[in-house]
Design a protein around this motif. Structure first.
Motif, PDB file in Angstrom:
ATOM      1  N   ARG A 245       0.811  -1.217   0.000  1.00 31.24           N
ATOM      2  CA  ARG A 245       0.000   0.000   0.000  1.00 31.24           C
ATOM      3  C   ARG A 245       0.844   1.267   0.000  1.00 31.24           C
ATOM      4  O   ARG A 245       0.512   2.260   0.633  1.00 31.24           O
ATOM      5  CB  ARG A 245      -0.975  -0.027   1.184  1.00 31.24           C
ATOM      6  CG  ARG A 245      -1.975  -1.179   1.078  1.00 31.24           C
ATOM      7  CD  ARG A 245      -2.846  -1.302   2.292  1.00 31.24           C
ATOM      8  NE  ARG A 245      -3.856  -2.359   2.083  1.00 31.24           N
ATOM      9  CZ  ARG A 245      -4.689  -2.793   3.016  1.00 31.24           C
ATOM     10  NH1 ARG A 245      -4.664  -2.265   4.220  1.00 31.24           N
ATOM     11  NH2 ARG A 245      -5.575  -3.742   2.754  1.00 31.24           N
ATOM     12  N   SER A 246       1.944   1.229  -0.728  1.00 31.64           N
ATOM     13  CA  SER A 246       2.820   2.395  -0.800  1.00 31.64           C
ATOM     14  C   SER A 246       2.256   3.432  -1.761  1.00 31.64           C
ATOM     15  O   SER A 246       1.499   3.121  -2.690  1.00 31.64           O
ATOM     16  CB  SER A 246       4.222   1.980  -1.256  1.00 31.64           C
ATOM     17  OG  SER A 246       4.177   1.489  -2.602  1.00 31.64           O
ATOM     18  N   ILE A 247       2.618   4.684  -1.514  1.00 27.29           N
ATOM     19  CA  ILE A 247       2.285   5.774  -2.426  1.00 27.29           C
ATOM     20  C   ILE A 247       3.486   6.709  -2.474  1.00 27.29           C
ATOM     21  O   ILE A 247       4.049   7.065  -1.431  1.00 27.29           O
ATOM     22  CB  ILE A 247       1.006   6.520  -1.991  1.00 27.29           C
ATOM     23  CG1 ILE A 247       0.652   7.614  -3.003  1.00 27.29           C
ATOM     24  CG2 ILE A 247       1.126   7.092  -0.588  1.00 27.29           C
ATOM     25  CD1 ILE A 247      -0.732   8.203  -2.795  1.00 27.29           C
ATOM     26  N   LYS A 248       3.908   7.057  -3.671  1.00 27.20           N
ATOM     27  CA  LYS A 248       5.042   7.971  -3.811  1.00 27.20           C
ATOM     28  C   LYS A 248       4.900   8.755  -5.110  1.00 27.20           C
ATOM     29  O   LYS A 248       4.205   8.327  -6.041  1.00 27.20           O
ATOM     30  CB  LYS A 248       6.367   7.215  -3.792  1.00 27.20           C
ATOM     31  CG  LYS A 248       6.536   6.176  -4.891  1.00 27.20           C
ATOM     32  CD  LYS A 248       7.872   5.464  -4.740  1.00 27.20           C
ATOM     33  CE  LYS A 248       8.048   4.401  -5.836  1.00 27.20           C
ATOM     34  NZ  LYS A 248       9.352   3.718  -5.711  1.00 27.20           N
ATOM     35  N   GLY A 249       5.530   9.918  -5.144  1.00 23.90           N
ATOM     36  CA  GLY A 249       5.453  10.737  -6.343  1.00 23.90           C
ATOM     37  C   GLY A 249       5.961  12.137  -6.090  1.00 23.90           C
ATOM     38  O   GLY A 249       6.625  12.415  -5.076  1.00 23.90           O
ATOM     39  N   ASN A 250       5.652  13.056  -7.013  1.00 28.79           N
ATOM     40  CA  ASN A 250       6.133  14.422  -6.948  1.00 28.79           C
ATOM     41  C   ASN A 250       5.009  15.415  -7.205  1.00 28.79           C
ATOM     42  O   ASN A 250       4.060  15.121  -7.945  1.00 28.79           O
ATOM     43  CB  ASN A 250       7.236  14.654  -7.986  1.00 28.79           C
ATOM     44  CG  ASN A 250       8.462  13.797  -7.732  1.00 28.79           C
ATOM     45  OD1 ASN A 250       8.892  13.657  -6.589  1.00 28.79           O
ATOM     46  ND2 ASN A 250       9.016  13.225  -8.793  1.00 28.79           N
ATOM     47  N   ILE A 251       5.147  16.603  -6.615  1.00 33.69           N
ATOM     48  CA  ILE A 251       4.320  17.756  -6.954  1.00 33.69           C
ATOM     49  C   ILE A 251       5.221  18.718  -7.719  1.00 33.69           C
ATOM     50  O   ILE A 251       6.345  19.007  -7.274  1.00 33.69           O
ATOM     51  CB  ILE A 251       3.773  18.454  -5.688  1.00 33.69           C
ATOM     52  CG1 ILE A 251       2.928  17.477  -4.863  1.00 33.69           C
ATOM     53  CG2 ILE A 251       2.944  19.683  -6.069  1.00 33.69           C
ATOM     54  CD1 ILE A 251       2.502  18.055  -3.502  1.00 33.69           C
ATOM     55  N   TYR A 252       4.759  19.211  -8.856  1.00 31.66           N
ATOM     56  CA  TYR A 252       5.624  20.064  -9.667  1.00 31.66           C
ATOM     57  C   TYR A 252       4.816  21.112 -10.426  1.00 31.66           C
ATOM     58  O   TYR A 252       3.581  21.055 -10.491  1.00 31.66           O
ATOM     59  CB  TYR A 252       6.440  19.218 -10.647  1.00 31.66           C
ATOM     60  CG  TYR A 252       5.619  18.315 -11.549  1.00 31.66           C
ATOM     61  CD1 TYR A 252       5.175  18.767 -12.790  1.00 31.66           C
ATOM     62  CD2 TYR A 252       5.301  17.018 -11.170  1.00 31.66           C
ATOM     63  CE1 TYR A 252       4.425  17.959 -13.619  1.00 31.66           C
ATOM     64  CE2 TYR A 252       4.552  16.201 -11.984  1.00 31.66           C
ATOM     65  CZ  TYR A 252       4.122  16.673 -13.215  1.00 31.66           C
ATOM     66  OH  TYR A 252       3.365  15.867 -14.023  1.00 31.66           O
ATOM     67  N   GLU A 253       5.545  22.088 -10.965  1.00 32.51           N
ATOM     68  CA  GLU A 253       4.935  23.106 -11.812  1.00 32.51           C
ATOM     69  C   GLU A 253       4.740  22.534 -13.208  1.00 32.51           C
ATOM     70  O   GLU A 253       5.687  22.027 -13.814  1.00 32.51           O
ATOM     71  CB  GLU A 253       5.822  24.352 -11.877  1.00 32.51           C
ATOM     72  CG  GLU A 253       5.958  25.092 -10.554  1.00 32.51           C
ATOM     73  CD  GLU A 253       6.906  26.273 -10.656  1.00 32.51           C
ATOM     74  OE1 GLU A 253       7.699  26.310 -11.620  1.00 32.51           O
ATOM     75  OE2 GLU A 253       6.854  27.147  -9.784  1.00 32.51           O
ATOM     76  N   THR A 254       3.527  22.617 -13.719  1.00 28.47           N
ATOM     77  CA  THR A 254       3.230  22.034 -15.032  1.00 28.47           C
ATOM     78  C   THR A 254       4.046  22.702 -16.133  1.00 28.47           C
ATOM     79  O   THR A 254       4.558  22.025 -17.041  1.00 28.47           O
ATOM     80  CB  THR A 254       1.732  22.172 -15.346  1.00 28.47           C
ATOM     81  OG1 THR A 254       0.974  21.586 -14.294  1.00 28.47           O
ATOM     82  CG2 THR A 254       1.387  21.479 -16.662  1.00 28.47           C
ATOM     83  N   SER A 255       4.208  24.010 -16.089  1.00 25.22           N
ATOM     84  CA  SER A 255       4.862  24.745 -17.181  1.00 25.22           C
ATOM     85  C   SER A 255       6.351  24.477 -17.259  1.00 25.22           C
ATOM     86  O   SER A 255       6.918  24.357 -18.348  1.00 25.22           O
ATOM     87  CB  SER A 255       4.614  26.248 -17.022  1.00 25.22           C
ATOM     88  OG  SER A 255       5.108  26.714 -15.768  1.00 25.22           O
ATOM     89  N   THR A 256       7.020  24.373 -16.107  1.00 29.06           N
ATOM     90  CA  THR A 256       8.477  24.220 -16.093  1.00 29.06           C
ATOM     91  C   THR A 256       8.931  22.801 -15.757  1.00 29.06           C
ATOM     92  O   THR A 256      10.109  22.480 -15.906  1.00 29.06           O
ATOM     93  CB  THR A 256       9.099  25.176 -15.056  1.00 29.06           C
ATOM     94  OG1 THR A 256       8.631  24.795 -13.740  1.00 29.06           O
ATOM     95  CG2 THR A 256       8.695  26.612 -15.342  1.00 29.06           C
TER      96      THR A 256
ATOM     97  N   ALA B 238       7.896  19.381  -4.458  1.00 24.13           N
ATOM     98  CA  ALA B 238       7.812  18.538  -3.256  1.00 24.13           C
ATOM     99  C   ALA B 238       7.749  17.076  -3.644  1.00 24.13           C
ATOM    100  O   ALA B 238       7.299  16.722  -4.749  1.00 24.13           O
ATOM    101  CB  ALA B 238       6.588  18.921  -2.423  1.00 24.13           C
ATOM    102  N   GLU B 239       8.191  16.232  -2.732  1.00 23.48           N
ATOM    103  CA  GLU B 239       8.133  14.784  -2.920  1.00 23.48           C
ATOM    104  C   GLU B 239       7.095  14.195  -1.974  1.00 23.48           C
ATOM    105  O   GLU B 239       6.982  14.613  -0.815  1.00 23.48           O
ATOM    106  CB  GLU B 239       9.494  14.146  -2.656  1.00 23.48           C
ATOM    107  CG  GLU B 239      10.578  14.579  -3.629  1.00 23.48           C
ATOM    108  CD  GLU B 239      11.934  14.007  -3.275  1.00 23.48           C
ATOM    109  OE1 GLU B 239      12.086  13.522  -2.124  1.00 23.48           O
ATOM    110  OE2 GLU B 239      12.846  14.054  -4.122  1.00 23.48           O
ATOM    111  N   VAL B 240       6.342  13.222  -2.470  1.00 25.36           N
ATOM    112  CA  VAL B 240       5.296  12.548  -1.690  1.00 25.36           C
ATOM    113  C   VAL B 240       5.743  11.114  -1.429  1.00 25.36           C
ATOM    114  O   VAL B 240       6.185  10.420  -2.350  1.00 25.36           O
ATOM    115  CB  VAL B 240       3.954  12.549  -2.442  1.00 25.36           C
ATOM    116  CG1 VAL B 240       2.867  11.881  -1.600  1.00 25.36           C
ATOM    117  CG2 VAL B 240       3.550  13.975  -2.817  1.00 25.36           C
ATOM    118  N   ASN B 241       5.606  10.662  -0.184  1.00 29.63           N
ATOM    119  CA  ASN B 241       6.045   9.306   0.137  1.00 29.63           C
ATOM    120  C   ASN B 241       5.303   8.788   1.365  1.00 29.63           C
ATOM    121  O   ASN B 241       5.006   9.534   2.295  1.00 29.63           O
ATOM    122  CB  ASN B 241       7.553   9.282   0.411  1.00 29.63           C
ATOM    123  CG  ASN B 241       8.111   7.872   0.436  1.00 29.63           C
ATOM    124  OD1 ASN B 241       7.622   6.985  -0.263  1.00 29.63           O
ATOM    125  ND2 ASN B 241       9.121   7.653   1.256  1.00 29.63           N
TER     126      ASN B 241
END
Length: 382
Positions: free
Chosen positions: A240-251, A256-259
């Motif tokens: 049940r892991s979740i990981k990923g990133n939050i980023y600016e769509t344009s650039t 931030a990192e999600v974990n």
């Protein structure tokens, strides 16, 4: 379980919501063997949307109720934080946390009922009013509309599940557009659902897996998340892991990192300063969930899910399987009879609360007819 009826009239049976500690109850011996026996004549890759489970493998609520519970049980406080946060990044993080709260563990060996056409579910919690309707039966499509005038929030979701049998597993692709609107901020967040994977062998289990994308065009922020299952051999290292990133769509700049684990703790790490923040704690959000109650029986519609399936739910709770089979058969036969009557009159069924359109890309677009969901006769107690 909460039951309500008046003078031998309408009966409503409501059961406790699914929580973070859901466990499968083996109502029958050798449950795995019996489940696999159901698929003896089903080819690998087959669509299971028309497959009917016997009541022995149902738990006492409909898919449409489970869908609604994800919104009105447990996440209302998280939802209120979304519009109150000052910065766009804080609002986005709050939306991400709320989205995670809608993911609930699923028990192995049992499943909810397939909703009938026109089935509804109408529940309020605090100032949030939630309404669902089954807008299509073949294929099964559910629509959800929720509004909270106090918090200036609106949710519009559609859900079109396509389960396919793959020999040792069933994989369900959950399609449909999901929107969370922060009206006071002029922001709309669009997101998708992960896939549901049911493994029979070598280790039985149910998992939410795959990629989830959350995007807000107005703020220019986006998140890409990946949900992982227990390994094929049942090792729990990435359960049940979740990981990923939050980023600016344009650039494409990562902010931030999600974990974490979506059924436990999820953290966000700020890339600029390295600070970690807990954005979601499943135990806090999903523990002690309260069963909805009927506040106004006369206001309950005949199409209400908890009324439509009340006899079947009561029979399952009582473990009266003969009565359960009859109750399920009665609901399904009534559905088929209504369909035959409409066909004989040359009429097409039209949803009461949504407009539903089949799109060119094979998806469904569902829009609410009313701008606001009215308060419901069924409420979640404070």
């Amino acid at each position: 379980m909460v039951g309500c009826n008046a003078g031998g009239g309408m009966k409503v049976v409501l059961t406790k919501p699914l929580s973070s500690d859901v466990e499968s109850e083996d109502r029958a011996p050798n449950v795995l063997h019996r489940i696999l026996s159901l698929f003896n004549n089903v080819r690998s890759g087959s669509d299971l949307t028309v497959f009917r489970l016997p009541p022995l493998f149902n738990f006492p609520k409909s898919h449409i109720q489970c869908y609604g519970e994800a919104v009105y049980c447990g996440g209302s406080e998280l939802l209120s934080r979304c519009s109150r946060a000052d910065s766009s990044l804080d609002r986005f993080t709050s939306v991400l946390a709320w989205s995670i709260s809608t993911i609930r563990p699923v028990a192995f060996g049992v499943a909810p009922y397939n909703p009938i056409l026109g089935e509804t579910h109408h529940v309020s919690t605090g100032s949030l009013n939630v309404l669902l309707e089954q807008v299509s039966h073949h294929p099964p499509v559910s629509a959800l509309h929720a509004t909270d005038e106090k918090e200036s929030v609106e949710i519009i979701w559609s859900q079109h599940a396509i389960p396919k049998f793959h020999g040792a597993s069933v994989e369900t692709d959950v399609r449909g557009k999901r929107q969370l609107k922060l009206l006071s901020r002029g922001e709309t967040y669009e997101m998708n659902s992960p896939k549901l994977l049911i493994r029979f062998l070598p280790v039985p289990g149910v998992h939410w897996v795959g990629n989830v994308r959350i995007r807000c065009q107005e703020s220019g922020l986006e998140a890409q998340l990946c949900l992982g299952a227990t390994s094929f051999l049942g090792l729990r290292r990435n359960s049940r892991s979740i990981k990923g990133n939050i980023y600016e769509t344009s650039t494409m700049k990562t902010l931030a990192e999600v974990n974490g684990q979506w059924d436990r703790i999820v953290k966000v790490k700020d890339i600029n300063n390295g600070k970690e923040t807990v954005i979601y704690n499943a135990k806090e959000v999903l523990s002690g969930l309260k069963t909805p109650i009927v506040k106004d029986l006369e206001g309950v519609w005949p199409s209400e899910s908890a009324a439509v399936w009340s006899e079947l739910s009561q029979a399952i709770l009582s473990k009266d399987w003969d009565k359960a089979r009859e109750a399920k058969k009665d609901v399904e036969e009534n559905q088929r009879e209504l369909s035959r009557e409409q066909e004989s009159r040359g009429e097409a069924w039209v949803p009461k609360h949504f407009t539903a359109t089949y799109t060119k890309d094979g998806d469904w677009e569902c829009s609410p007819i009313q701008s606001l969901v009215p308060p419901a006769p069924i409420v979640v107690p404070p």
